[in-house]
Write an enzyme that holds these catalytic residues in place. Structure first.
Site, PDB file in Angstrom:
ATOM      1  N   CYS A 118       0.812  -1.221   0.000  1.00 16.00           N
ATOM      2  CA  CYS A 118       0.000   0.000   0.000  1.00 16.00           C
ATOM      3  C   CYS A 118       0.845   1.272   0.000  1.00 16.00           C
ATOM      4  O   CYS A 118       0.308   2.367  -0.151  1.00 16.00           O
ATOM      5  CB  CYS A 118      -0.957  -0.031   1.178  1.00 16.00           C
ATOM      6  SG  CYS A 118      -1.962  -1.520   1.188  1.00 16.00           S
ATOM      7  N   HIS A 259      -3.470   7.006   2.559  1.00 18.40           N
ATOM      8  CA  HIS A 259      -3.856   5.665   2.123  1.00 18.40           C
ATOM      9  C   HIS A 259      -5.166   5.306   2.830  1.00 18.40           C
ATOM     10  O   HIS A 259      -5.328   5.551   4.027  1.00 18.40           O
ATOM     11  CB  HIS A 259      -2.749   4.672   2.484  1.00 18.40           C
ATOM     12  CG  HIS A 259      -3.163   3.251   2.316  1.00 18.40           C
ATOM     13  ND1 HIS A 259      -3.800   2.805   1.182  1.00 18.40           N
ATOM     14  CD2 HIS A 259      -3.060   2.174   3.141  1.00 18.40           C
ATOM     15  CE1 HIS A 259      -4.061   1.524   1.321  1.00 18.40           C
ATOM     16  NE2 HIS A 259      -3.635   1.113   2.495  1.00 18.40           N
ATOM     17  N   ASN A 289      -9.964  -0.752   0.849  1.00 15.03           N
ATOM     18  CA  ASN A 289      -8.520  -0.566   0.710  1.00 15.03           C
ATOM     19  C   ASN A 289      -8.079  -1.085  -0.667  1.00 15.03           C
ATOM     20  O   ASN A 289      -8.097  -2.284  -0.912  1.00 15.03           O
ATOM     21  CB  ASN A 289      -7.825  -1.334   1.844  1.00 15.03           C
ATOM     22  CG  ASN A 289      -6.319  -1.243   1.796  1.00 15.03           C
ATOM     23  OD1 ASN A 289      -5.727  -0.888   0.788  1.00 15.03           O
ATOM     24  ND2 ASN A 289      -5.681  -1.576   2.910  1.00 15.03           N
TER      25      ASN A 289
HETATM   26  N1  COA Z   1     -18.039  -9.358  11.260  1.00 17.25           N
HETATM   27  C1  COA Z   1     -18.384  -9.677  12.526  1.00 17.25           C
HETATM   28  N2  COA Z   1     -17.506 -10.045  13.464  1.00 17.25           N
HETATM   29  C2  COA Z   1     -16.214 -10.112  13.111  1.00 17.25           C
HETATM   30  C3  COA Z   1     -15.786  -9.816  11.807  1.00 17.25           C
HETATM   31  C4  COA Z   1     -16.753  -9.415  10.859  1.00 17.25           C
HETATM   32  N3  COA Z   1     -16.459  -9.103   9.573  1.00 17.25           N
HETATM   33  N4  COA Z   1     -14.452  -9.950  11.747  1.00 17.25           N
HETATM   34  C5  COA Z   1     -14.037 -10.324  12.959  1.00 17.25           C
HETATM   35  N5  COA Z   1     -15.116 -10.427  13.788  1.00 17.25           N
HETATM   36  C6  COA Z   1     -15.128 -10.817  15.199  1.00 17.25           C
HETATM   37  C7  COA Z   1     -13.929 -11.628  15.567  1.00 17.25           C
HETATM   38  O1  COA Z   1     -14.158 -13.004  15.298  1.00 17.25           O
HETATM   39  C8  COA Z   1     -13.801 -11.349  17.050  1.00 17.25           C
HETATM   40  O2  COA Z   1     -14.739 -12.133  17.741  1.00 17.25           O
HETATM   41  P1  COA Z   1     -14.336 -12.822  19.138  1.00 17.25           P
HETATM   42  O3  COA Z   1     -14.023 -11.671  20.042  1.00 17.25           O
HETATM   43  O4  COA Z   1     -15.569 -13.565  19.472  1.00 17.25           O
HETATM   44  O5  COA Z   1     -13.150 -13.665  18.806  1.00 17.25           O
HETATM   45  C9  COA Z   1     -14.244  -9.899  17.173  1.00 17.25           C
HETATM   46  O6  COA Z   1     -15.039  -9.632  15.993  1.00 17.25           O
HETATM   47  C10 COA Z   1     -13.103  -8.928  17.247  1.00 17.25           C
HETATM   48  O7  COA Z   1     -12.204  -9.226  16.201  1.00 17.25           O
HETATM   49  P2  COA Z   1     -10.876  -8.439  15.981  1.00 17.25           P
HETATM   50  O8  COA Z   1     -10.136  -9.020  14.820  1.00 17.25           O
HETATM   51  O9  COA Z   1     -10.169  -8.327  17.294  1.00 17.25           O
HETATM   52  O10 COA Z   1     -11.493  -7.012  15.565  1.00 17.25           O
HETATM   53  P3  COA Z   1     -10.820  -5.619  15.487  1.00 17.25           P
HETATM   54  O11 COA Z   1     -11.562  -4.708  16.366  1.00 17.25           O
HETATM   55  O12 COA Z   1      -9.325  -5.677  15.611  1.00 17.25           O
HETATM   56  O13 COA Z   1     -11.169  -5.203  13.995  1.00 17.25           O
HETATM   57  C11 COA Z   1     -10.125  -5.014  11.830  1.00 17.25           C
HETATM   58  C12 COA Z   1     -10.647  -5.949  12.901  1.00 17.25           C
HETATM   59  C13 COA Z   1      -9.539  -5.851  10.718  1.00 17.25           C
HETATM   60  C14 COA Z   1     -11.294  -4.210  11.293  1.00 17.25           C
HETATM   61  C15 COA Z   1      -9.067  -4.061  12.449  1.00 17.25           C
HETATM   62  O14 COA Z   1      -8.154  -4.789  13.227  1.00 17.25           O
HETATM   63  C16 COA Z   1      -8.317  -3.289  11.391  1.00 17.25           C
HETATM   64  O15 COA Z   1      -8.894  -2.536  10.632  1.00 17.25           O
HETATM   65  N6  COA Z   1      -6.976  -3.409  11.356  1.00 17.25           N
HETATM   66  C17 COA Z   1      -6.143  -2.749  10.373  1.00 17.25           C
HETATM   67  C18 COA Z   1      -6.023  -3.605   9.152  1.00 17.25           C
HETATM   68  C19 COA Z   1      -5.495  -2.846   7.967  1.00 17.25           C
HETATM   69  O16 COA Z   1      -5.730  -1.675   7.811  1.00 17.25           O
HETATM   70  N7  COA Z   1      -4.777  -3.553   7.068  1.00 17.25           N
HETATM   71  C20 COA Z   1      -4.251  -3.037   5.851  1.00 17.25           C
HETATM   72  C21 COA Z   1      -3.106  -2.136   6.122  1.00 17.25           C
HETATM   73  S1  COA Z   1      -2.484  -1.493   4.635  1.00 17.25           S
END
Ligand code: COA
Length: 339
Positions: A118, A259, A289
């Site tokens: 990215c 980004h 993204n």
């Molecule tokens: N819908 C519903 N629930 C979901 C889900 C979805 N699409 N994806 C994950 N969950 C659940 C998980 O299973 C977890 O459940 P649990 O607590 O029972 O295990 C809970 O939601 C929390 O998951 P988690 O992965 O800890 O969520 P988060 O708050 O960290 O959010 C992202 C996840 C991916 C949205 C977040 O971490 C993020 O945006 N990170 C940055 C990623 C990024 O930008 N990458 C590219 C960089 S260039």
């Protein structure tokens, strides 16, 4: 830089996104999720994806055509093609080589891809700056294009909600008026945390030797939580330093074009710079993204939608797999996107 360093002009910017829209509601057909869960955590409502035989090459071609048209530079005068791609349909021939052929750009013109995920657009801009500055090449076509949807694990609801397909392009050239459109630029990397986002190729050893313990899936594997922590702890202060290097204050700069990875990450940079919403360009809601393409898409679309007035300045910043990150303070001249 030496006194004879040739300044760079951003001559034209373009973008293209595929027509097919996948909404958060649509994703409910794939796994247990909700629009509310996705939107509140990411700011994303929908994303575009390629379908059928469409690939990043088609997207990149259309974005490049728009950037070339806006630049007023004839494709026959392009003397270097740089592709910024991390999810192209083929490792080789590269996106840049395929576009060279599609545009009929002659063989003496080099064409290569760089993989900085990215951050690819900022990496390409820095490389182009070196080439132009040293007088090696004059008119460089940068194309950032990915078909992320083809390397997304559509059973992984933590990752597949984020990515979309799209392309952005920039034509940069030796400045003819002595004005440098790059006021400051920096690119960085930390491979020691590279495991946070991986795409491991489905490669196997020669059948005559011991097999590897694991064979890659070719799909994106991401530790979302740690990527999030990395982004909010590294990028805002880094952007501030890049602005300092430009000799301008953050308030003097007209726009932040970041980004588009996660609206909350964008806001962490916005808050650090104390920018009002009007200064921050965000279209993540509609595209998710789109990797290296996200900055030029946000820039060109932002001009078309009247969110960005040209004859202004902007700070661009990217971050992603590698891990890599980069930022640039740039001049946005009149005419780089024609209405
Ligand atoms: N819908 C519903 N629930 C979901 C889900 C979805 N699409 N994806 C994950 N969950 C659940 C998980 O299973 C977890 O459940 P649990 O607590 O029972 O295990 C809970 O939601 C929390 O998951 P988690 O992965 O800890 O969520 P988060 O708050 O960290 O959010 C992202 C996840 C991916 C949205 C977040 O971490 C993020 O945006 N990170 C940055 C990623 C990024 O930008 N990458 C590219 C960089 S260039």
């Amino acid at each position: 830089m030496g006194n004879d360093f040739i300044p760079l002009k951003i001559a034209g910017v373009g973008y293209y996104v595929p027509e097919t829209v996948i909404t958060n509601e649509d994703l409910k057909k794939l796994y247990d999720t909700s629009d509310e869960w996705i939107y509140t955590r990411t700011g994303i409502k929908e994303r575009r994806v390629v379908s059928g035989n469409e690939t990043a090459i088609d997207l990149g071609y259309n974005a490049a055509k728009m950037a070339l048209k806006n630049s007023g530079i004839d494709v026959k005068d392009i003397d270097c093609v740089i592709g910024a791609a991390s999810a192209p349909p083929q490792i080789y021939p590269t996106l840049a080589c395929l576009l060279q052929a599609k545009f009929g750009i002659p063989n003496h013109v080099p064409a290569f891809d760089l993989t900085a995920a990215c951050t690819g657009l900022i990496y390409a801009l820095q490389i182009a700056r070196g080439f132009i500055g040293a007088g090696i090449y004059k008119n460089i076509l940068i194309v950032a294009a990915d078909n992320n949807s083809k390397i997304t694990d559509w059973t992984d609801r933590g990752t597949s909600i984020l990515f979309g397909d799209g392309a952005g392009a920039m034509v940069v050239t030796a400045s003819d008026d002595g004005i440098d459109d790059i006021l400051s630029i920096d690119i960085s990397a930390d491979g020691s945390i590279g495991q946070l986002i991986q795409t491991n190729m489905p490669q196997e050893c020669c059948p005559l030797v011991k097999a590897a313990d694991e064979v890659g899936t070719g799909k994106i594997i991401m530790n979302g939580k740690d990527v999030y922590k990395f982004a909010v702890s590294t990028v805002p202060s880094y952007v501030e330093k890049c602005i300092e290097k430009s000799g301008m204050t953050s308030q003097e700069i007209d726009y932040l074009i970041p980004h588009q990875a996660n609206q909350r990450i964008i806001e962490s940079i916005q808050n650090r710079l104390k920018y009002s919403d009007e200064k921050v360009i965000s279209n993540i809601k509609y595209y998710g993204n789109t990797s290296a393409a996200s900055i030029p898409i946000a820039l060109a679309e932002g001009v078309e939608q009247g969110k960005i007035k040209l004859g202004s300045t902007a700070v661009l910043c990217g971050f992603g797999a590698g891990m890599t990150w980069g930022a640039a303070v740039v001049r946005l001249r009149e005419g780089i996107v024609k209405l």
